[in-house]
Design an enzyme around this catalytic site. Sequence first.
Site, short mmCIF file in Angstrom:
data_model
loop_
_atom_site.label_atom_id
_atom_site.label_comp_id
_atom_site.label_asym_id
_atom_site.label_seq_id
_atom_site.Cartn_x
_atom_site.Cartn_y
_atom_site.Cartn_z
N SER A 39 7.91 2.25 -14.19
CA SER A 39 7.20 3.47 -13.81
C SER A 39 6.93 4.44 -14.95
O SER A 39 6.00 5.22 -14.89
CB SER A 39 7.98 4.19 -12.70
OG SER A 39 9.32 4.40 -13.11
N LYS A 75 1.96 4.54 -3.07
CA LYS A 75 1.26 4.68 -4.36
C LYS A 75 -0.15 4.12 -4.23
O LYS A 75 -1.00 4.79 -3.65
CB LYS A 75 2.11 4.06 -5.44
CG LYS A 75 3.32 4.96 -5.67
CD LYS A 75 4.44 4.41 -6.47
CE LYS A 75 5.50 5.51 -6.59
NZ LYS A 75 6.83 5.01 -6.83
N HIS A 123 4.91 -0.03 -8.32
CA HIS A 123 3.69 0.26 -9.09
C HIS A 123 2.77 -0.94 -9.23
O HIS A 123 1.73 -0.86 -9.87
CB HIS A 123 4.06 0.79 -10.48
CG HIS A 123 4.77 2.10 -10.42
ND1 HIS A 123 4.12 3.30 -10.28
CD2 HIS A 123 6.09 2.38 -10.41
CE1 HIS A 123 5.00 4.28 -10.21
NE2 HIS A 123 6.21 3.74 -10.29
#
Length: 395
Positions: free
Chosen positions: A184, A243, A212
Site C-alpha cells: 500500500s 478501493k 490494492h
Amino acid sequence: MTNQTQWETEIKAELEFLENIFQRRSIVTTKELNSSWLIRNGQKLLNLASNNYLGLLNDSRLKKAASKAIDKYGVGSGASRLMTGNHPLYDKVESRLIQWKRAEAALVLNSGYTANVGIISALMKRDDIVFSDKLNHASIIDGIVLSRAKLQRYRHRDTNHLEALLMKAPKDKRKLIVTDTVFSMDGDIADLEGIVRLKEKYNAMLMVDEAHASGVYGKGGQGYSHHVNLQDKVDIQVGTFSKALGSFGAYVVAKKWLIDYIINRMRGLIYSTALPPAVLATIEKAIEIVEEEREKRTLLLQHAEYFRNRLTRFGFDTCESESQIVPIIIGANSQTQSFATRLQEEGIAAIAVRPPTVPENKARIRFAITSAHQKKELDWALEKIIQVGKELEVI
Ligand SMILES: *Cc1c(COP(=O)(O)O)cnc(C)c1O
C-alpha cells in the site's frame, strides 16, 4: 494552573511529542467533486490521494443499485449474519464472488481491517508462527498480535530471509505466511511465485491481502494471484470492495472447509452487525462492472507507468513501484510535510506518509493514480511536483 491528573498530563504530552516530530495527524473534512477533484478547506485540489483506482466511487450504476436496495429493503441490517442479518443479497454477492474468483467458497466481511484481524486471530493460536512481510498492512499485524501467535517478520519481499526463518522454525508448529500482494505504501508487488514455493516446501498456509490489487490485476480484475495464475496455490485470498471497486466491505475466498471454520471462529463476523443491503447491492454491481470493463484497468496501469517514468526521469526515487501506487521518497519527516503542504498550495492533494507507517528516514509522498484522471491532469500535476521537488532540493 489547573490541576491535571497524571493520565491527562501524559496523554497531552504524547500529542505534543507527535507534533514536535511532525507525526501528529488530524482529520480534515474532504468533499469529492468527482473522481479527479476534491474540495478541502474551500480549496479545489487534484485528488492523487484516494484508492478510488477505477473511478467507481461516483459511478451512476452503483448509485442506482444502492438506492434501489434502500427503497426495497431499508437502510440497516439489524443484526449479525449469524442472527437475522444474513440478507438474501449476501447469497447473491457470494455466488458472484465464487464465479468471479473461480473459488470453492467465499464470504463477504465488514471491512478489510476486520477481515485481517478476524481471520488471522481465528486461524492462529499461541505457539503457532506467522511469517509476515515487514511492510504488511497494520491490520495484518493487529491480527497476529490478537492471535498471540509468534510473529516472524521477514525483510520486505525477501524470500531468502523468509526461507531462513522457515528453516529455523519447529516442524510441528502451525505456520502461516501472510503478505500483501500490492503493497500500500510502496506500490511494489510480492514475489508470489517464490512464496508459493516456500509454502509448499515447509507445509505452511498462505494468506494474501489483495486490497490494492482487486479490480486492478488479473484478466477480470480478480487480483494479483490470478494475474500470475497462482490463485489455486493461495489458501486464503482476502480483498476489499472499498478501493478499486468503489464500494465498501471485504471478502475472503478459500476452500469450503476453511470458510466454514472462519464462520465458526471469526469474532468480527460473529459479533458484528452485517453490512447494510445497499452496500451488498453495490458490491454485486461493482464486481460485474470490474469484470467486464477491462479497459479501465489497462488505462489505469498505463497512466501509472507514464506518471512513474516521468518522475524517475526527473530524478525522483519511486522505490520499486510497479503499480498504480507511486511513492516519491523524501526522507525526513519535516521535509516530507513541507512537500505535501507545497503541493497543496499548488492545488494537489497527496498524502505525506511518515513513520510509523513507513520506516524512519523513508518518509514519502504517496501518489495514487486512477483511471478517471485525464492525461492532461497528470501532466499538470507532474509539472507542479517537479517544480516543488526543485524548490525543496529533493531533485
Ligand atoms: C485498506 C487496506 C485494508 C483495510 O481495508 P478496509 O476495507 O479499508 O478496512 C487492509 N489491507 C490493506 C493492504 C489495505 O490497503
